[in-house]
Write an enzyme that holds these catalytic residues in place. Structure first.
Site, PDB file in Angstrom:
ATOM      1  N   GLY A  25       0.777  -1.195  -0.061  1.00 52.95           N
ATOM      2  CA  GLY A  25       0.095   0.100   0.069  1.00 52.95           C
ATOM      3  C   GLY A  25       0.764   1.415  -0.120  1.00 52.95           C
ATOM      4  N   MET A  26       2.084   1.141   0.482  1.00 49.61           N
ATOM      5  CA  MET A  26       2.931   2.489   0.638  1.00 49.61           C
ATOM      6  C   MET A  26       4.087   2.388  -0.507  1.00 49.61           C
ATOM      7  SD  MET A  26       2.985   2.913   4.621  1.00 49.61           S
ATOM      8  CE  MET A  26       3.589   1.353   4.832  1.00 49.61           C
ATOM      9  N   VAL A  29       8.591  -2.702  -4.071  1.00 51.38           N
ATOM     10  CA  VAL A  29      10.112  -3.224  -3.535  1.00 51.38           C
ATOM     11  C   VAL A  29      10.870  -3.719  -4.706  1.00 51.38           C
ATOM     12  CG1 VAL A  29      11.634  -4.367  -2.213  1.00 51.38           C
ATOM     13  CG2 VAL A  29       9.205  -3.615  -1.374  1.00 51.38           C
ATOM     14  N   LYS A  44      13.012   0.433  -1.739  1.00 52.26           N
ATOM     15  CA  LYS A  44      11.730   0.501  -1.644  1.00 52.26           C
ATOM     16  C   LYS A  44      11.427   1.936  -1.972  1.00 52.26           C
ATOM     17  CE  LYS A  44       9.917  -2.420   1.896  1.00 52.26           C
ATOM     18  NZ  LYS A  44       8.832  -2.601   2.849  1.00 52.26           N
ATOM     19  N   ASP A 137       3.230  -0.477  11.292  1.00 56.69           N
ATOM     20  CA  ASP A 137       2.770  -1.539  10.282  1.00 56.69           C
ATOM     21  C   ASP A 137       3.212  -2.819  10.455  1.00 56.69           C
ATOM     22  OD1 ASP A 137       2.760  -1.785   6.594  1.00 56.69           O
ATOM     23  OD2 ASP A 137       1.475  -2.170   8.082  1.00 56.69           O
TER      24      ASP A 137
END
Length: 989
Positions: A25-26, A29, A44, A137
């Site tokens: 979601g963020m 990679v 990332k 997270d």
């Protein structure tokens, strides 16, 4: 998703992008190669909308803070940047799998692995939280399993988001976190702290146990609604390893109110560990509850109880360490290994039957059995109560390493209410000698065990007449709850949580006041607490007396332990060492006996001529017996620091760091080592940090620094007394500085502090120091005279008996009487001597009134020149007191009497006896302020006359370390010690 070609171009020359390996979601990679360092890395790249919301400057500035996190269970941040509009950060590439990959494959994980992963993740989280970083997270995807170790990933943006502010993300529709693992406060956008990560970790633990997260739903809103309702499926319904108590632990961690959760990740991990580790014992005890009651319950529960004694230490001693021990160390002829169990409700009975069998055989004359408590450490399954059943080749290897002629393996099978036990005996070459089977109903376990024992003895016995097999020893406790509390106390002790252990063992004794082993454990816990907190040993006699009262319930080995610790409480090193030696003659690898013997050498070794090398060798043997135990390495580190052996100290510090960095004892030892190695501002900052620690750590550091570097100890106390410190810290610092200054010969400085009124709360104790330092030859005449006048008013001779219940009149009376006998008014000395003799003896087991009276008589005889009478009376005083503790203040009568006797013996030519008493005041056995300096000086003189010049130089250095910054009171002593040291060193060349 970032355009791959644009990203490659933006990072060209620094990183070579190979492929995409995942997305979330963020971020996306990528696997890449670091061009400069030629290593694989994971890059990332933040989603564009998230990057825009955060802003590159704020993000990159704050993400640098995260780069400072350095912990074995946190994946480090290697690099970060803004390249062509892409915000990215770089981490090592982990060639392994994530916890999510493993859960997808296995659904539910073994208990061992769950405990290990939970504890490792919790350790990393605790570290991050202490540095004000919240992960936000935690989920299986962000827990990487690298080489069997759990590593937390994605700390890269947690700090940046906290600093940049989550409100800037609102318009993007993004929320940091994953709904199924997100705490309620995080889900609704409230401020979060480390307790939010605890919530997420509890979700992960629930999933590892049950196969699914605790809350699930089609939308984040549905998940939040279930969270607030607390609607989770109890795991006890779907997995037998889980008890209702563990469900309660998880419910607490998942509470929607942060204040009602566990407050730290470490606290949560400990609660999970405690619940899971007690599962195996509980299963076996539940089985026992269901057995018929025709036979007394104690015979049936014996298997569980003896199994409990095996399972108490949380040990990960690898098998190959056993192989490092010399075969000649252990004269055992038979080794019994954990049995395999099969059938309903017998999961804990396999090791229990094996342990019962070992206990039964142990009492047979001519049969030597390896102690399961020690040997079975090799088969401990990490993080679980259970024991791994060894393979035949392991058992044979172990039998050879410990010189056992026979290895015994077996099985326990339940068929209805019938138990069938099969025992297989193997020789040292792995050849099967015989298979023995015995069957009985489950309520006749004791009969079954005795029958097996007879058959085994007949098989291994090599003489004409078979011996008799003893009846199984009576169970230590019939109370299951008491046994569980006892186990919990042992577990706490292994982890260095001594206060928690003390509470648990008190619970065990409250549940069964005849529980001899619990009294023995309580004695060891309390004495450890008092030792590590530098407190006088008090309240221990009733505990060990209770153990003595019920010791006949125990096996010979445990009876010897009780008797040895009773001797240790009497400060009788000769008897204690002999008794611990008898335990070791039964089993030379008995860790508890090895540790207790080493402790005897450390504290009272002067009675049996044990020196620094003997103490160090004893603790090295403890460390070899259990290489994973940190306490032995902490003690070895302290000893090395005291002795100024920097090379050994560095080696022991490294070993301790690998084993324990969290217990107060370990923190103290490592802190002392690091501050003695540091210089300048670094040293100042370490001293300041150590002074801010809890008092158990502070007192232990102080004790170590006084022995290693008195000047550094003085600086440490200055930090402790700083205005920024808590009142209690300042108060402790003031009292400790007073004691140190007396030891350093700064008596006038202390007198000045007394006159200012700063020591009013401990005035009478300080007055005792003025007197006793003068009696030792390093005091101030005027200050001592003033102190005596105040003491006479505090407790007048004619009122001693009246004031006995409310004031410490016996120490006061002795100080006044000793002063007058040595340098004051002899008429007053006789009057105070008579007043002391008239005090009621009370319940004290030694003749303290007679001892005080004899000491005053000895001092009067010295003054009159009657040296024969002086020696006789001084010996009488020493022998009547009987308790010669190292852990009492210098104002106490006993060390004063002991030092006085040493002086007389030295003057009379009994040099060896005098030296033995002087050594009771110096490291490693003790630090006793001015007695230490004076004794070290006399030991230097003795060694010099005996032509042991290195030892003489050492002792002169010990004295000078204290006197170097002393006042006029010790100037002549300092000059003599310095001259003798220089002369000795010149002769050494």
């Amino acid at each position: 998703m970032a355009d791959l070609e644009q990203l490659k171009a933006a990072l060209a020359g620094r990183y070579t992008i190979e492929r995409e390996v995942g997305s979330g979601g963020m971020a996306t990679v990528y696997l890449a190669e670091d061009v400069k360092h030629h290593r694989k890395v994971a890059i990332k790249v933040l989603r564009p909308e998230l990057a825009a919301a955060l802003g590159p400057e704020r993000f990159l500035r704050e993400v640098e803070v995260t780069a400072s996190l350095s912990h074995p269970h946190i994946l480090p941040l290697l690099d970060s940047g803004d390249a062509g509009g892409f915000l990215y950060y770089v981490m090592p590439f982990v060639d392994g799998e994530s916890l999510r990959d493993r859960l997808n494959r296995e659904k539910q994980l073994p208990i061992d692995d769950i405990l290990r992963i939970t504890c490792e993740v919790a350790t990393g989280l605790n570290y991050a939280h202490e540095h004000d970083v919240v992960h936000r997270d935690i989920k299986p995807e962000n827990i990487l399993l690298a080489g069997g170790t759990a590593v937390l990933a994605d700390f890269g943006i947690a700090q940046a988001i906290r600093q940049a502010g989550e409100q800037r993300l609102t318009g993007t529709g993004l929320a940091v976190g994953t709904p199924a693992y997100m705490s309620p406060e995080q889900a609704v956008g409230e401020q979060v702290d480390g307790r939010s990560d605890v919530y997420a970790l509890a979700c992960v633990v629930y999933e590892m146990l049950g196969g699914n997260p605790p809350y699930d739903g089609p939308t984040p809103g549905a998940i939040l609604a279930r969270q607030l309702a607390g609607d989770i499926l109890p795991l006890a319904r779907i997995r037998t390893n889980v008890t209702p108590a563990l469900d309660d632990t998880l419910r607490r961690a998942l509470d929607h109110t942060p204040a009602d959760r566990y407050q730290t990740a470490e606290e949560f991990a400990e609660a999970v560990s405690a619940r899971l580790r007690r599962r195996s014992l509980r299963a076996s005890l539940e089985h026992v509850r269901q057995l018929p009651r025709q036979v007394p319950l104690r015979y049936v529960v014996a298997g569980g109880a003896l199994l409990a004694f095996v399972l108490v230490a949380i040990v990960t001693w690898q098998f190959w360490w056993v192989g490092r021990l010399a075969a000649s160390d252990r004269p055992a002829s038979l080794v019994v290994l954990p049995f395999r169990a099969s059938g309903d409700d017998v999961s804990g009975l396999g090791p229990g039957v094996a342990d019962l069998l070992a206990a039964t055989l142990e009492g047979t004359v001519g049969i030597q059995v390896a102690d399961p408590t020690t040997i079975w450490r090799a088969f401990r399954r990490s993080g679980d109560d259970g024991l791994r059943v060894p393979q035949l080749d392991e058992a044979i290897a172990l039998a050879n390493e410990i010189s056992a002629s026979t290895a015994l393996l077996g099985t326990v099978t339940a068929v209805g209410r019938q138990l069938v036990v099969t025992a297989r005996l193997y020789d040292r070459d792995g050849n099967l000698r015989n298979t023995i089977r015995s069957a009985a109903s489950s309520d006749s376990l004791h009969t079954l065990i005795n029958r097996l024992a007879l058959d085994i003895v007949a098989e291994v016995w090599e003489r004409d007449t078979l011996p008799s097999v003893p009846v199984i020893e009576r169970l230590a406790t019939d109370n299951i709850s008491a046994l569980q509390a006892y186990l919990q106390a042992k577990s706490f002790m292994y982890r260095g949580l001594h206060t928690e252990a003390d509470q648990a063992i008190a619970e065990a004794i409250a549940l069964d006041t005849t529980f001899a082993l619990a009294y023995l454990e309580q004695f060891k816990i309390r004495s450890t607490l008092q030792f590590q907190n530098a407190q006088p040993f008090t309240g221990l006699r009733p505990i060990i007396d209770q153990a003595m009262r019920y010791r006949e319930r125990l096996s010979e080995r445990n009876r010897l332990r009780v008797e040895a610790n009773r001797a240790l409480d009497d400060t009788d090193a000769i008897e204690a060492a002999a008794l611990f030696g008898r335990v070791l003659s039964i089993d030379s690898l008995d860790w508890d006996a090895l540790n207790s013997l080493a402790y005897t050498y450390l504290t009272h070794g002067w009675q049996i001529d044990k020196r620094f090398p003997d103490v160090i060798a004893a603790y090295e043997r403890v460390a070899r017996a259990d290489p994973q135990d940190g306490s032995a390495y902490a003690t070895l580190l302290r000893l090395s620091v005291w002795a100024g052996d920097h090379e050994s100290a560095g080696r022991h510090a490294a070993a301790l760091v690998d084993r324990d960095t969290t217990s107060p004892y370990a923190i103290s030892a490592l802190g002392t080592y690091r501050v003695t190695q540091a210089t300048g501002q670094v040293q100042d900052s370490i001293l300041r940090w150590l002074a801010s620690q809890p008092l158990p750590t502070v007192t232990t550091v102080l004790r170590d620094l006084r022995s290693a570097d008195p000047d550094l100890a003085d600086r440490f106390l200055a930090e402790l007394m700083a205005d920024t410190m808590a009142t209690l810290q300042q108060r402790v610092g003031l009292g400790a500085r007073t004691q140190l200054w007396f030891g350093m010969g700064r008596v006038a400085a202390n007198d000045s502090v007394v006159r200012k009124g700063d020591l009013a709360t401990i005035r009478q104790t300080v007055n005792g120091f003025f007197v006793t330092s003068l009696l030792a030859g390093v005091g101030d005449n005027a200050a001592a005279a003033r102190a005596v006048a105040e003491l006479e008013l505090f407790a007048p001779a004619e009122s001693l008996s009246v004031l006995l219940e409310s004031r410490d009149v016996w120490t006061t009376g002795w100080a006044v009487a000793a002063y007058h006998a040595a340098v004051g008014d002899t008429v007053k000395a006789h009057r105070w001597q008579a007043a002391l003799a008239d005090l009621p003896q009370g319940q004290t087991p030694w003749d303290w009134t007679g001892s005080l009276e004899a000491d005053i008589e000895s001092r009067l005889a010295v003054r009159a020149g009657n040296v024969e009478r002086a020696e006789a009376a001084a010996r009488e005083a020493f022998e009547r007191w009987t308790i010669h503790s190292y852990n009492v203040l210098e104002s106490h009568p006993e060390p004063g009497m002991r030092f006085h006797l040493a002086q007389i013996l030295q003057a009379r030519g009994d040099i060896e006896a005098a030296a033995r008493l002087y050594r009771s005041f110096v490291p490693p056995h003790n630090w006793a302020g001015f007695y230490t300096a004076r004794s070290a000086y006399e030991l230097g003189r003795i060694a010099e006359t005996q032509r042991d010049l290195p030892e003489a130089a050492y002792y002169y250095s010990v004295a000078l370390a204290l006197w170097r910054l002393g006042g006029d009171e010790v100037a002549s002593w300092r000059d003599q010690a310095q001259a003798r040291l220089e002369q000795t060193l010149s002769q050494i060349g």
